[in-house]
Write an enzyme that holds these catalytic residues in place. Structure first.
Site, PDB file in Angstrom:
ATOM      1  N   THR A   1       8.750  -0.902   4.697  1.00  0.00           N
ATOM      2  CA  THR A   1       7.859  -2.044   4.486  1.00  0.00           C
ATOM      3  C   THR A   1       8.056  -2.657   3.091  1.00  0.00           C
ATOM      4  OG1 THR A   1       6.267  -0.965   5.922  1.00  0.00           O
ATOM      5  CG2 THR A   1       5.429  -2.723   4.532  1.00  0.00           C
TER       6      THR A   1
ATOM      7  N   TYR B   1      -4.979   1.766   6.328  1.00  0.00           N
ATOM      8  CA  TYR B   1      -4.873   0.863   7.479  1.00  0.00           C
ATOM      9  C   TYR B   1      -6.151   0.088   7.769  1.00  0.00           C
ATOM     10  CZ  TYR B   1      -0.073   1.281   8.679  1.00  0.00           C
ATOM     11  OH  TYR B   1       1.288   1.144   8.639  1.00  0.00           O
TER      12      TYR B   1
ATOM     13  N   CYS C   1       0.829  -1.220   0.000  1.00  0.00           N
ATOM     14  CA  CYS C   1       0.000   0.000   0.000  1.00  0.00           C
ATOM     15  C   CYS C   1       0.854   1.259   0.000  1.00  0.00           C
ATOM     16  CB  CYS C   1      -0.910   0.008   1.209  1.00  0.00           C
ATOM     17  SG  CYS C   1      -1.529  -1.615   1.645  1.00  0.00           S
TER      18      CYS C   1
HETATM   19 FE1  SF4 Z   1      -0.607  -2.026   3.575  1.00  0.00          FE
HETATM   20 FE2  SF4 Z   1      -1.409  -2.302   6.018  1.00  0.00          FE
HETATM   21 FE3  SF4 Z   1       1.016  -3.184   5.354  1.00  0.00          FE
HETATM   22 FE4  SF4 Z   1       0.598  -0.572   5.487  1.00  0.00          FE
HETATM   23  S1  SF4 Z   1       0.441  -2.032   7.180  1.00  0.00           S
HETATM   24  S2  SF4 Z   1       1.580  -1.673   3.793  1.00  0.00           S
HETATM   25  S3  SF4 Z   1      -1.534  -0.408   4.845  1.00  0.00           S
HETATM   26  S4  SF4 Z   1      -0.925  -3.969   4.614  1.00  0.00           S
HETATM   27 FE    FE Z   2       3.341   0.746   6.963  1.00  0.00          FE
END
Ligand code: SF4
Ligand code: FE
Length: 485
Positions: free
Chosen positions: A190, A295, A103
């Protein structure tokens, strides 16, 4: 390179790359065959699988290539597009039970679409066209983009240029006629190792003296000068042990790594901001607006945890006790509050100057604020329903092959309709999500991802019109009446 169309072609696209990754002090030779990294790759691969299995949710037609692309690469052209992003995120949360990592890139792309347009409008630059060209390339091959925003930040009370060490925020250290060279480090990125490209962006409002920090550009993840240091997750080494009982989630995990940039080159055509420091805060705000309602992923992960809690209650024979069903109601209420505020934000979006859509800022911050608290309460209730065994169970080796195996199978049994194995597996899943490796995705990331709780409170305060509310109260109560004398 071929266009990626499913899990297999995604896995192929990230194999045989030359990434410099350190994990527990050692260089990782092949991330795909590393037992700690592989579950995070599988979670990312699910985003491609969804596009195959549920194309109306996971894919969309590219306005640039006219071909089908993954929805994570799409620029929102309506409130409905924003809403469908949320629906996809919840679904993937349900399928993986963790962070599927994709995301950040989607939200960065959507923010950059409008911000590059507005920089060009003010400074007659060409960033929007650069960005559209890059986006079209990404659509052509259906690639994964990571958004790299969070700098390591050093002394939080000081601006980037005031830091004792100037590299604590990513900055331009050199320039030539072909592009710029950047140096610095981005924290907890991430899914960066599972991506094909990353887009670096500033992380806070900048001043004129921070001009060298106002850099946005696209970099291939295997570019020269980049080093990754893999983040640990609690219980991650269980994935390296034989047997599968103790891992909890058999298939999936999230991924965060620190990325160090040592004179990494960004060519001119891949630069989307270069020195326009006055647009840094706009970019950060738009990115976080998109990302804070993303989120709702945690509502999908919450569905898995609530399902696990209800299953263990069933296996324990107490599913119908009134206090248990009341706790399950409470968990669902909080989970749906996360989802409701997220999709409300998307459905109340508005058109930007560049023509794409952005969701409502106030409701996005309310959504993320719920995520920072409600996930912990849902986790607490899941542990409540699980009972103390969730923190004290013997290992899968003892359970399956140890000398006490048959005794453990006898004594760990719940209701007669189920066996001890299934009960242990569900308990391990609850442990995995609330204490173990996916607790990073469900709890810590819920707290700090897309900005720690105070950042949303500041934004909620800024966006709420308190004077208008006071006027409503004053009018109805008759105070400050103009006609009184
Ligand atoms: Fe996507 Fe949720 Fe991971 Fe953020 S925490 S990258 S919004 S899956
Ligand atoms: Fe994140």
């Amino acid at each position: 390179m071929e266009k990626i169309s499913n899990r297999e072609s995604y896995l192929k696209s990230i194999s045989d790359r030359n990434l410099k990754i350190y994990l527990m002090g050692k260089l990782v030779e092949d991330p795909l065959s590393h037992p700690i990294i592989r579950p995070s790759i599988e979670a990312m691969a699910e985003t491609y699988e969804l596009a195959v299995n549920e194309p109306e949710l996971g894919s969309v037609k590219s306005p640039y290539t006219g071909e089908s692309i993954n929805r994570f690469l799409h620029i929102a052209e309506s409130n409905d597009d924003l809403y469908l992003q949320n629906k996809m995120q919840r679904k993937l949360g349900q399928l993986t039970g963790t962070c599927f990592q994709r995301c950040v890139g989607m939200d960065a792309f959507n923010a950059l679409h409008s911000v590059t347009f507005e920089i060009d409008e003010k400074y007659s630059t060409k960033y929007h066209q650069n960005f559209i060209n890059f986006l079209t390339e990404m659509h052509k091959y259906n690639l994964v983009i990571g958004g790299a925003m969070t700098d390591v930040k050093g002394d939080r009370s000081k601006l980037p240029h005031e830091q004792e060490d100037e590299d604590l925020y990513l900055r331009i250290v050199d320039r030539d006629e072909n592009g710029v060279y950047v140096k610095g480090a981005k924290a907890h990125q991430t899914g960066c190792i599972n991506s094909h490209w990353m887009v670096v962006m500033p992380t806070l409002r900048l001043t004129e003296k921070d001009k060298d920090y106002a850099i946005v550009g696209a970099i291939p993840v295997d570019a020269e000068g980049i080093t990754y240091i893999y983040g640990r997750q609690s219980c991650d080494t269980r994935s390296m042990e034989p047997g599968e009982y103790d891992v909890g989630n058999k298939y999936f995990a999230g991924q965060e790594a620190m990325v160090i940039f040592d004179n990494v080159f960004i060519p001119n055509e891949l630069i989307f901001m270069n020195g326009e420091f006055d647009f840094a805060s706009m970019l950060v705000e738009r990115f976080t607006t998109y990302h804070r309602r993303s989120y709702v992923c945690k509502a999908g992960v919450g569905d898995v945890l609530i399902g696990a809690a209800a299953t263990i209650a069933e296996y324990n024979g107490v599913e119908n006790a009134s206090h248990i069903s009341d706790k399950l109601v409470e968990m669902n209420k909080m989970n749906e509050t996360i989802y409701a505020t997220g999709i409300a934000s998307s459905l109340q979006g508005s058109k930007t100057k560049s023509g794409n859509y952005i969701n409502d800022d106030l409701l996005a911050n309310v959504c993320k604020q719920h995520v920072t608290k409600d996930t912990f309460e849902i986790g607490r209730l899941a542990q409540d329903l699980a009972g103390g065994l969730v923190g004290s169970m013997p290992s899968g080796i003892d359970f399956n092959e140890g000398e006490m195996s048959s005794e453990l199978k006898k004594y760990l049994k719940g209701i007669k309709e189920t066996n001890a194995e299934d009960r242990v597996k569900i308990l391990r899943l609850i442990e995995n999500m609330t204490l173990g490796r996916n607790a990073v995705a469900y709890l810590t990331e819920s707290l700090h991802g897309a900005g720690s709780p105070q950042a949303q409170r500041v934004q909620i305060k800024r966006k709420v019109n308190i004077e208008e509310k006071k006027d409503l109260a004053k009018k109805l109560s008759g105070v400050n009446k103009k006609d009184k004398n």
